[in-house]
Design a protein around this motif. Sequence first.
Motif, PDB file in Angstrom:
ATOM      1  N   VAL B  28       0.862  -1.178   0.000  1.00 16.56           N
ATOM      2  CA  VAL B  28       0.000   0.000   0.000  1.00 16.56           C
ATOM      3  C   VAL B  28       0.894   1.221   0.000  1.00 16.56           C
ATOM      4  O   VAL B  28       1.755   1.372   0.865  1.00 16.56           O
ATOM      5  N   LEU B  34      -3.370   9.561  -3.567  1.00 16.31           N
ATOM      6  CA  LEU B  34      -4.412   8.615  -3.179  1.00 16.31           C
ATOM      7  C   LEU B  34      -3.777   7.271  -2.826  1.00 16.31           C
ATOM      8  O   LEU B  34      -2.712   6.937  -3.348  1.00 16.31           O
ATOM      9  N   PRO B  35      -4.437   6.499  -1.958  1.00 16.42           N
ATOM     10  CA  PRO B  35      -3.865   5.192  -1.625  1.00 16.42           C
ATOM     11  C   PRO B  35      -3.933   4.246  -2.820  1.00 16.42           C
ATOM     12  O   PRO B  35      -4.938   4.206  -3.530  1.00 16.42           O
ATOM     13  N   ILE B  37      -2.869   0.129  -4.061  1.00 21.15           N
ATOM     14  CA  ILE B  37      -2.570  -1.199  -3.520  1.00 21.15           C
ATOM     15  C   ILE B  37      -2.168  -2.095  -4.674  1.00 21.15           C
ATOM     16  O   ILE B  37      -2.880  -2.166  -5.667  1.00 21.15           O
ATOM     17  N   VAL B  67       6.796   6.189   3.471  1.00 21.08           N
ATOM     18  CA  VAL B  67       6.258   5.232   4.434  1.00 21.08           C
ATOM     19  C   VAL B  67       5.144   4.458   3.735  1.00 21.08           C
ATOM     20  O   VAL B  67       4.184   5.044   3.241  1.00 21.08           O
ATOM     21  N   ALA B  69       2.749   0.627   3.561  1.00 23.78           N
ATOM     22  CA  ALA B  69       2.232  -0.476   4.364  1.00 23.78           C
ATOM     23  C   ALA B  69       2.302  -1.740   3.518  1.00 23.78           C
ATOM     24  O   ALA B  69       2.167  -1.691   2.295  1.00 23.78           O
ATOM     25  N   PHE B  70       2.552  -2.833   4.182  1.00 26.75           N
ATOM     26  CA  PHE B  70       2.599  -4.123   3.515  1.00 26.75           C
ATOM     27  C   PHE B  70       1.686  -5.058   4.296  1.00 26.75           C
ATOM     28  O   PHE B  70       1.698  -5.071   5.526  1.00 26.75           O
ATOM     29  N   GLU B  71       0.902  -5.807   3.570  1.00 28.72           N
ATOM     30  CA  GLU B  71       0.004  -6.754   4.241  1.00 28.72           C
ATOM     31  C   GLU B  71       0.076  -8.098   3.569  1.00 28.72           C
ATOM     32  O   GLU B  71       0.171  -8.186   2.339  1.00 28.72           O
ATOM     33  N   THR B  86       0.314  -6.971   9.128  1.00 34.09           N
ATOM     34  CA  THR B  86       0.584  -5.696   8.464  1.00 34.09           C
ATOM     35  C   THR B  86       1.890  -5.112   8.990  1.00 34.09           C
ATOM     36  O   THR B  86       2.137  -5.122  10.194  1.00 34.09           O
ATOM     37  N   VAL B  88       4.184  -1.561   8.714  1.00 31.75           N
ATOM     38  CA  VAL B  88       4.221  -0.168   8.267  1.00 31.75           C
ATOM     39  C   VAL B  88       5.645   0.325   8.435  1.00 31.75           C
ATOM     40  O   VAL B  88       6.232   0.181   9.515  1.00 31.75           O
ATOM     41  N   ARG B 126       7.491  -1.961  12.957  1.00 32.47           N
ATOM     42  CA  ARG B 126       6.077  -1.730  13.260  1.00 32.47           C
ATOM     43  C   ARG B 126       5.238  -2.782  12.552  1.00 32.47           C
ATOM     44  O   ARG B 126       4.845  -2.601  11.394  1.00 32.47           O
TER      45      ARG B 126
END
Lengths: 142, 142
Positions: B28, B34-35, B37, B67, B69-71, B86, B88, B126
């Motif tokens: 992410v 905008l976000p 994915i 920064v 995010a990875f999920e 997740t 971050v 994190r």
Amino acid sequence: MSHGQQLDVLNRRQCLDRLAQVRVGRLVFTEDALPAIQPVNFRLWHDDVVIRVAGGPKLEAATAHQVVAFEADELDPDLRKGWSVTVVGQAEPVTDIEDLVAVAGTFIEPWVQGRRDHFIRIRTDRMTGREFREDAGPQYGS
Amino acid sequence: MSHGQQLDVLNRRQCLDRLAQVRVGRLVFTEDALPAIQPVNFRLWHDDVVIRVAGGPKLEAATAHQVVAFEADELDPDLRKGWSVTVVGQAEPVTDIEDLVAVAGTFIEPWVQGRRDHFIRIRTDRMTGREFREDAGPQYGS
């Protein structure tokens, strides 16, 4: 594309068709100024994504009409085949009682009034989708 | 928890163990404010997440030390069982040549120097994880 792989961009109808095949997606929202991701149950309803949440930050995000992202996919273990669809939009709680009953009926588990479930709609105006497939010689159709 | 479902918070070790079981996750990042994915191939390397990308916005995000995010998750079709982890953190391109060779060796497809693949590390300082399971009577262990 390298790796003998094709990447197709999906149109709106194809995105909706893919989303109709699964019931779990991922909601991306902001929590404490950082991106947060949570798996959610969802359904398509009037061609929009509706998720069911049990309160907490996701609900707060929705109530605040935050712009969120929603993603669903079906991917093979090495990302050689599969699809991914992302929706970006404002999260709106479903509050109209007739809408609530209709939406709740689309979920497998019955919605019991009094239970603290909430339904949040994300409009699909900004939806993008991709399909990965292995490049196996000439392609037929689109 | 309602719905006869348990939600367990995973500790760091449990998160890493879950991540070691899969090879595809979701990155992410921010694209045009905008976000966005995208599914990505990843591996654990020195207990950090390393993803392989073929250039484009993901790489730009990484290069900019955004920064992200990875999920990653394994979820059953109705979210009754499964886990989600997740991470971050700041995305850092792997540039040291020895690191590159080591990282590339952990991916199934060999890394051919000259091909335009890049490896991006996301530190797991994190990291949060959750496990869902159906509430089937008394629980043993934790």
